[in-house]
Enzyme design. Structure first.
Site, short mmCIF file in Angstrom:
data_model
loop_
_atom_site.label_atom_id
_atom_site.label_comp_id
_atom_site.label_asym_id
_atom_site.label_seq_id
_atom_site.Cartn_x
_atom_site.Cartn_y
_atom_site.Cartn_z
N ASP A 70 1.94 2.27 3.63
CA ASP A 70 2.96 1.24 4.11
C ASP A 70 4.27 1.35 3.78
O ASP A 70 5.42 1.15 4.37
CB ASP A 70 2.62 -0.30 4.62
N HIS A 82 0.84 -1.14 -0.06
CA HIS A 82 0.02 -0.11 0.09
C HIS A 82 1.05 1.22 0.02
O HIS A 82 1.87 1.12 0.41
CB HIS A 82 -0.92 0.04 1.33
C1 XUL Z 1 -7.87 -6.26 4.01
C2 XUL Z 1 -7.11 -6.73 3.04
C3 XUL Z 1 -6.13 -5.80 2.43
C4 XUL Z 1 -6.08 -5.72 0.92
C5 XUL Z 1 -5.15 -4.66 0.40
O1 XUL Z 1 -8.50 -7.12 4.83
O2 XUL Z 1 -7.13 -7.62 2.64
O3 XUL Z 1 -4.84 -6.11 2.90
O4 XUL Z 1 -5.34 -7.00 0.49
O5 XUL Z 1 -5.87 -3.46 0.85
#
Ligand code: XUL
Ligand code: CO
Length: 438
Positions: free
Chosen positions: A103, A100
């Site tokens: 992060d 992300h």
């Molecule tokens: C949340 C989840 C996230 C997604 C990406 O439940 O799985 O980590 O994979 O935002």
């Protein structure tokens, strides 16, 4: 600086090995069904759970203290994590990572500054990618953590939040492109509702579709050729997430003519939360031609929330890999361990043990699934089960040559032939036999 000095590259030693820091089933270059295991499995590390999770839960504070988190300055911390992450992936023989925006780089006071810092960290990541050959499976934007997303992002009642979401995703697609990401993921973090008493579901869903269409247009405009993926999840953090499961995402995409542009990122624990099996979600994606990628983890069968545990159930991974193989294998997708060590597993080497457990469990699943397919165990049974559609009236039904009147005429004359047993228990024991023997 090395962060895992005492640990060397994890190697395959086979099922007889007692070495905790060795693979028992994952042999990266071994050919299974015509392809190296590493190309079948395309393992990926999740940046967030592996390098930023610090053991907190709703009841407790940090339990995980990492050497790469020691720097006072948050940008220095982000850079240290990059070096630790690449050392970890190299030693684990993991070829991909997922991230992300939030992060890999700390958010700053405003969007401009946040984007500048993102670029700074992205260039460090790029250098490490060039040094190691490790690649980016997918990127995504965190449009759920910050307080501005309290009522959602694209589905927020506040239009300025919609605009901010678009700006954030625009940047995330750009950096994913810079990192050569093979996919871009949309997980609707807070796209859902807590109560219908204050929610205009019709406008919110239209807006969600508008945002996705803008993303499609922008990806095209900048020449981002990665696959766009949607990750279904039924609940948590909201009581109802719009991307409930594969079937509801599909009907949404079809309503807004978005189906050609998106595939699914199926997460095991999200399937469980939707009261589906992991296999069901993969199967639904496969038969609808939208299978894309996998977030590999598991929930706890006793808990109704997203525990994101490392997968260690061979039964589940066998059936998952069975579906993946039937789908023709991964193309741009892969197996991203969207999984985190338990709060109590706070040592650095626990990260290695956790990934070894997950990778070996999927490797074993691949081995069993490929033998099941090689022997056409279920395919032969299914072919026989549906054979009445290969001739006579069955052939006319699937060929679209008959309607109610013709079928009534047929039923009046022929009645029905006897039904055959579904043999569920026999098939389940066959599956056990393959898992236990292989
Ligand atoms: C949340 C989840 C996230 C997604 C990406 O439940 O799985 O980590 O994979 O935002
Ligand atoms: Co996920």
């Amino acid at each position: 600086m090395a962060y895992f000095e005492q640990i060397g590259t994890v190697q395959y030693e086979g099922p007889g090995s007692k070495n905790a820091f060795a693979f028992k089933y994952y042999n990266p270059n071994e050919i299974i069904a015509g392809k190296a295991m590493k190309d079948h499995l395309r393992f990926s590390m999740s940046w967030w759970h592996t390098f930023t999770f610090r053991g907190t839960d709703p009841f407790g504070d940090v339990t995980i203290f990492r050497p790469w988190d020691e720097a006072e300055d948050d940008i220095e911390r982000a850079k240290a994590r990059v070096h630790a992450a690449f050392e970890f992936m190299e030693k684990m023989q993991i070829g991909y990572f997922c991230f992300h925006d939030a992060d890999i780089a700390p958010r700053q006071q405003n969007l401009l500054e946040t984007n500048r810092v993102l670029d700074e960290i992205v260039s460090v990541i790029r250098q490490e990618m060039d040094r190691t050959g490790i690649r980016c499976l997918w990127g995504t934007s965190n449009c759920f953590g910050d307080h501005k997303f309290v009522h959602g992002a694209a589905t927020s009642p506040n239009a300025s939040v919609f605009a901010y979401t678009a700006a954030q995703i625009k940047k995330a697609i750009e950096i994913t492109q810079t990192l050569g990401g093979e996919n871009y993921v949309f997980w609707g973090g807070r796209e859902g509702y807590e109560t219908l008493l204050n929610t205009d579901t019709s406008l919110e869903l239209d807006n969600l579709a508008r945002l996705l269409q803008m993303a499609v247009d922008y990806a095209k405009k900048i020449g981002f050729t990665g696959q766009l993926l949607i990750e279904p999840k039924p609940k948590e953090p909201t009581k109802h997430q719009y991307d409930f499961d594969t079937a509801s995402v599909l009907s949404f995409l079809r309503k807004y003519q978005l189906e050609p542009y998106f595939k699914m990122n199926i997460e095991a624990n999200h399937a469980t939360l939707a009261a589906h099996t992991f296999q069901h979600e993969l199967n639904t994606a496969r038969v609808n031609g939208v299978f894309g990628s996998v977030d590999a983890n598991t929930g706890d069968p006793m808990l109704g929330w997203d525990t994101d545990q490392f997968p260690t159930n061979v039964y589940d991974t066998t059936l998952a890999m069975y579906e993946v193989l039937l789908a023709g294998g991964f193309t741009s997708g892969g197996l991203n361990f969207d999984a985190r060590v338990r709060r109590g597993s706070f040592q650095e080497d626990d990260l290695f043990l956790a990934y070894i457990a997950g990778m070996d469990t999927f490797a074993k699943g691949l081995r069993v699934a490929s033998r099941l397919l090689e022997d056409s165990v279920f395919e032969r049974f299914k072919a026989k089960r549906y054979e009445s559609y290969n001739e006579g009236i069955g052939k006319d039904i699937v060929g679209g040559r008959v309607g109610f009147s013709e079928l009534e005429a047929y039923a009046l004359i022929h009645g029905v032939t006897s039904n055959a047993s579904g043999r569920q228990e026999y098939l389940e024991s066959l599956l056990n036999q393959y898992i236990l023997e292989g």
